[in-house]
Design a protein around this motif. Structure first.
Motif, PDB file in Angstrom:
ATOM      1  N   VAL A 265       0.903  -1.132   0.061  1.00 40.05           N
ATOM      2  CA  VAL A 265       0.069  -0.007   0.049  1.00 40.05           C
ATOM      3  C   VAL A 265       0.830   1.261  -0.039  1.00 40.05           C
ATOM      4  N   LEU A 266       0.858   1.963  -1.186  1.00 39.99           N
ATOM      5  CA  LEU A 266       2.002   2.885  -1.434  1.00 39.99           C
ATOM      6  C   LEU A 266       1.401   4.286  -1.721  1.00 39.99           C
ATOM      7  N   CYS A 267       2.187   5.392  -1.322  1.00 38.23           N
ATOM      8  CA  CYS A 267       1.525   6.630  -1.874  1.00 38.23           C
ATOM      9  C   CYS A 267       2.360   6.830  -3.328  1.00 38.23           C
ATOM     10  N   ASN A 268       3.830   6.297  -3.268  1.00 36.35           N
ATOM     11  CA  ASN A 268       4.254   6.501  -4.691  1.00 36.35           C
ATOM     12  C   ASN A 268       4.044   4.909  -5.501  1.00 36.35           C
ATOM     13  N   ALA A 269       2.998   5.392  -6.123  1.00 30.88           N
ATOM     14  CA  ALA A 269       2.256   4.137  -7.067  1.00 30.88           C
ATOM     15  C   ALA A 269       2.851   4.504  -8.558  1.00 30.88           C
ATOM     16  N   ASN A 270       3.720   4.054  -8.780  1.00 31.78           N
ATOM     17  CA  ASN A 270       4.595   4.247 -10.243  1.00 31.78           C
ATOM     18  C   ASN A 270       4.673   3.046 -10.869  1.00 31.78           C
ATOM     19  N   ARG A 271       4.000   2.862 -12.022  1.00 31.49           N
ATOM     20  CA  ARG A 271       4.133   1.849 -12.798  1.00 31.49           C
ATOM     21  C   ARG A 271       5.555   1.491 -13.360  1.00 31.49           C
ATOM     22  N   SER A 272       6.354   2.622 -13.772  1.00 30.14           N
ATOM     23  CA  SER A 272       7.557   2.597 -14.283  1.00 30.14           C
ATOM     24  C   SER A 272       8.434   1.877 -13.270  1.00 30.14           C
ATOM     25  N   GLU A 273       8.111   2.127 -11.862  1.00 38.92           N
ATOM     26  CA  GLU A 273       9.244   1.486 -10.830  1.00 38.92           C
ATOM     27  C   GLU A 273       8.601   0.348 -10.141  1.00 38.92           C
ATOM     28  N   GLY A 274       7.711  -0.523 -11.006  1.00 41.17           N
ATOM     29  CA  GLY A 274       7.274  -1.812 -10.359  1.00 41.17           C
ATOM     30  C   GLY A 274       6.226  -1.797  -9.640  1.00 41.17           C
ATOM     31  N   PHE A 275       5.327  -0.647  -9.568  1.00 39.95           N
ATOM     32  CA  PHE A 275       3.893  -0.577  -8.852  1.00 39.95           C
ATOM     33  C   PHE A 275       2.949  -1.602  -9.737  1.00 39.95           C
ATOM     34  N   ILE A 276       2.346  -2.592  -9.252  1.00 34.72           N
ATOM     35  CA  ILE A 276       1.437  -3.604 -10.077  1.00 34.72           C
ATOM     36  C   ILE A 276       0.162  -3.387  -9.325  1.00 34.72           C
ATOM     37  N   PRO A 277      -0.771  -2.444 -10.141  1.00 37.94           N
ATOM     38  CA  PRO A 277      -2.089  -2.166 -10.053  1.00 37.94           C
ATOM     39  C   PRO A 277      -2.944  -3.670  -9.275  1.00 37.94           C
ATOM     40  N   ARG A 278      -2.737  -4.714  -9.829  1.00 43.33           N
ATOM     41  CA  ARG A 278      -3.741  -5.782  -9.648  1.00 43.33           C
ATOM     42  C   ARG A 278      -3.266  -6.309  -8.192  1.00 43.33           C
ATOM     43  N   ARG A 279      -2.026  -6.105  -7.849  1.00 42.66           N
ATOM     44  CA  ARG A 279      -1.402  -6.684  -6.353  1.00 42.66           C
ATOM     45  C   ARG A 279      -1.533  -5.363  -5.384  1.00 42.66           C
ATOM     46  N   ASP A 280      -0.918  -4.360  -5.885  1.00 40.59           N
ATOM     47  CA  ASP A 280      -0.554  -3.164  -4.836  1.00 40.59           C
ATOM     48  C   ASP A 280      -1.794  -2.198  -4.730  1.00 40.59           C
ATOM     49  N   VAL A 281      -1.712  -1.264  -3.889  1.00 41.95           N
ATOM     50  CA  VAL A 281      -2.790  -0.345  -3.428  1.00 41.95           C
ATOM     51  C   VAL A 281      -1.915   0.886  -3.656  1.00 41.95           C
ATOM     52  N   SER A 282      -2.725   1.707  -4.435  1.00 44.46           N
ATOM     53  CA  SER A 282      -2.510   3.169  -4.378  1.00 44.46           C
ATOM     54  C   SER A 282      -2.991   3.889  -3.380  1.00 44.46           C
ATOM     55  N   MET A 283      -2.393   4.886  -2.302  1.00 42.81           N
ATOM     56  CA  MET A 283      -2.929   5.366  -1.366  1.00 42.81           C
ATOM     57  C   MET A 283      -2.523   6.867  -1.499  1.00 42.81           C
ATOM     58  N   SER A 284      -3.509   7.915  -1.119  1.00 36.85           N
ATOM     59  CA  SER A 284      -3.265   8.965  -1.273  1.00 36.85           C
ATOM     60  C   SER A 284      -2.435   9.675  -0.221  1.00 36.85           C
ATOM     61  N   GLU A 285      -1.674  10.570  -0.386  1.00 34.96           N
ATOM     62  CA  GLU A 285      -0.822  11.165   0.444  1.00 34.96           C
ATOM     63  C   GLU A 285      -1.321  12.590   1.299  1.00 34.96           C
TER      64      GLU A 285
ATOM     65  N   MET B 257     -11.237   3.393   2.468  1.00 31.48           N
ATOM     66  CA  MET B 257     -10.954   3.307   0.949  1.00 31.48           C
ATOM     67  C   MET B 257      -9.589   2.467   0.936  1.00 31.48           C
ATOM     68  N   ILE B 258      -8.551   2.521   1.860  1.00 33.24           N
ATOM     69  CA  ILE B 258      -7.313   1.762   1.770  1.00 33.24           C
ATOM     70  C   ILE B 258      -7.650   0.406   1.978  1.00 33.24           C
ATOM     71  N   LEU B 259      -8.443  -0.001   3.038  1.00 34.19           N
ATOM     72  CA  LEU B 259      -8.769  -1.157   3.464  1.00 34.19           C
ATOM     73  C   LEU B 259      -9.820  -1.885   2.485  1.00 34.19           C
ATOM     74  N   HIS B 260     -10.596  -1.132   1.638  1.00 32.10           N
ATOM     75  CA  HIS B 260     -11.162  -1.600   0.621  1.00 32.10           C
ATOM     76  C   HIS B 260     -10.552  -2.058  -0.721  1.00 32.10           C
ATOM     77  N   SER B 261      -9.358  -1.200  -0.860  1.00 36.89           N
ATOM     78  CA  SER B 261      -8.531  -1.722  -1.920  1.00 36.89           C
ATOM     79  C   SER B 261      -7.855  -2.942  -1.509  1.00 36.89           C
ATOM     80  N   VAL B 262      -7.567  -3.053  -0.250  1.00 36.17           N
ATOM     81  CA  VAL B 262      -6.765  -4.353   0.222  1.00 36.17           C
ATOM     82  C   VAL B 262      -7.722  -5.458   0.015  1.00 36.17           C
ATOM     83  N   TRP B 263      -8.892  -5.154   0.509  1.00 32.32           N
ATOM     84  CA  TRP B 263     -10.058  -6.259   0.591  1.00 32.32           C
ATOM     85  C   TRP B 263     -10.285  -6.737  -1.029  1.00 32.32           C
ATOM     86  N   LEU B 264     -10.367  -5.748  -1.979  1.00 33.94           N
ATOM     87  CA  LEU B 264     -10.309  -6.423  -3.402  1.00 33.94           C
ATOM     88  C   LEU B 264      -9.273  -7.430  -3.879  1.00 33.94           C
ATOM     89  N   ARG B 265      -8.120  -6.990  -3.304  1.00 26.19           N
ATOM     90  CA  ARG B 265      -7.029  -7.839  -3.801  1.00 26.19           C
ATOM     91  C   ARG B 265      -6.732  -8.806  -3.207  1.00 26.19           C
TER      92      ARG B 265
END
Length: 338
Positions: free
Chosen positions: A133-153, A320-328
């Motif tokens: 669960v990351l603020c820095n959700a950068n696909r070019s640096e290995g963030f994987i949307p189907r596994r990882d969670v983008s979180m607001s800073e 919202m964070i936990l819902h994203s974790v729940w979906l994964r």
């Protein structure tokens, strides 16, 4: 989700690196989240790990950096962070069956620090299934949307709870677009090259505001708030804009927007490609005022999803964070234990 999803927070480890984190400034969500998960009476906290659907690793990357980092380690400190987290996983994997039965696929950690994404890079095989669960959700640096969670800073103030309001009426916002911040990274450099500290009253881009000017007042007076990447893709300006009823203008490459599993960002924000920065004024002026009014209304409507509450409330930032974790977590099929 609220009635069924249960999370176990591991008890192992000592403060300040574990079970503690910052609750002020731009990395505050790390401490806020740990505080909420370990709060007595949290309805989503499992009373025993056997009843848990997901497992939270309560390590703060920000605190590791704060307490252990020295300038001489700048080129290899990420390896130290990786070793600390790997050691922690080794402890819980030895004491409990949960990590090993899923290979970590129902486990997650939360980090807003710039080095947060690097936690799992030291041992890719061990952490290949871990939910980050990351603020820095950068696909070019290995963030994987189907596994990882983008979180607001969140830029947490001294009282830990950012204020949320509507700002000025959308009919009385005299500034077309606004940004104030340091020149960090190539995207901001390009923004300042074309729009920085100039005489244009419509697009106001400042390194520092003139003395006596109030940052929040500028946001309140602006129709659109520019949210360019700095050295990293995440920025608290996105939530600051939403908190003041300002339509965010997202200028970032490879960024996975927070909670985009359920939020349609096109309905309450504008995304401008980096190569279109010179055309920024033209792009925003061509948006019909009626469309802007609809977007601004939706910004007000989604504020509750970015709001920080202690204790957490339905549909707020924590949920919202936990819902994203729940979906994964729903995609995880635990191995049958015979």
């Amino acid at each position: 989700m609220m009635k069924t999803f249960k999370i176990w927070t591991y008890k192992e480890g000592d403060v300040p690196l574990v079970h503690n984190g910052p609750m002020r400034y731009v990395y505050s969500i790390e401490g806020d989240f740990i505080e909420e998960m370990e709060r007595n009476g949290n309805p989503m906290a499992a009373s025993h790990p056997d009843e848990a659907h997901a497992f939270f690793i309560p390590i703060s990357v920000t605190n590791i950096v704060y307490y252990l980092y020295t300038p001489s380690e700048i080129h290899h400190f990420s390896k130290r962070i990786q070793a600390i987290v790997e050691d922690y996983v080794g402890v819980i994997a030895e004491r409990y069956p949960y990590w090993n039965r899923s290979n970590g696929a129902d486990h997650f950690y939360v980090s807003c620090h710039d080095w947060g994404p690097s936690v799992s890079k030291g041992n890719p095989k061990l952490f290949q299934n871990l939910i980050r669960v990351l603020c820095n959700a950068n696909r070019s640096e290995g963030f994987i949307p189907r596994r990882d969670v983008s979180m607001s800073e969140i830029n947490g103030p001294f009282n830990n709870t950012p204020s949320v309001g509507s700002g000025k009426s959308p009919h009385n916002r005299s500034i077309l677009a606004f940004f104030s911040g340091k020149v960090r990274g190539p995207i901001r450099s390009k923004l300042f090259q074309h729009w920085g500290n100039n005489e244009d009253k419509d697009i106001q881009v400042h390194t520092y505001l003139p003395k006596g000017q109030n940052y929040s007042e500028f946001i309140s007076q602006s129709k659109y708030c520019l949210c360019p990447s700095g050295f990293e893709v995440a920025s608290a300006r996105l939530t600051e804009a939403i908190y003041m009823g300002c339509v965010p203008v997202i200028i970032k490459d490879h960024y996975v927007l927070p909670y985009s599993d359920v939020l349609d960002w096109s309905q309450f924000s504008v995304q401008v490609p980096v190569d279109k920065i010179p055309d920024l004024k033209k792009i925003l002026q061509e948006i019909p005022f009626e469309k802007y009014l609809k977007m601004q209304k939706r910004v007000i409507e989604v504020q509750r999803h970015f709001r920080l509450n202690f204790p957490a409330k339905h549909f707020d930032l924590f949920h919202m964070i936990l819902h994203s974790v729940w979906l994964r977590r729903l995609d995880v099929h635990l191995a049958t234990i015979n």
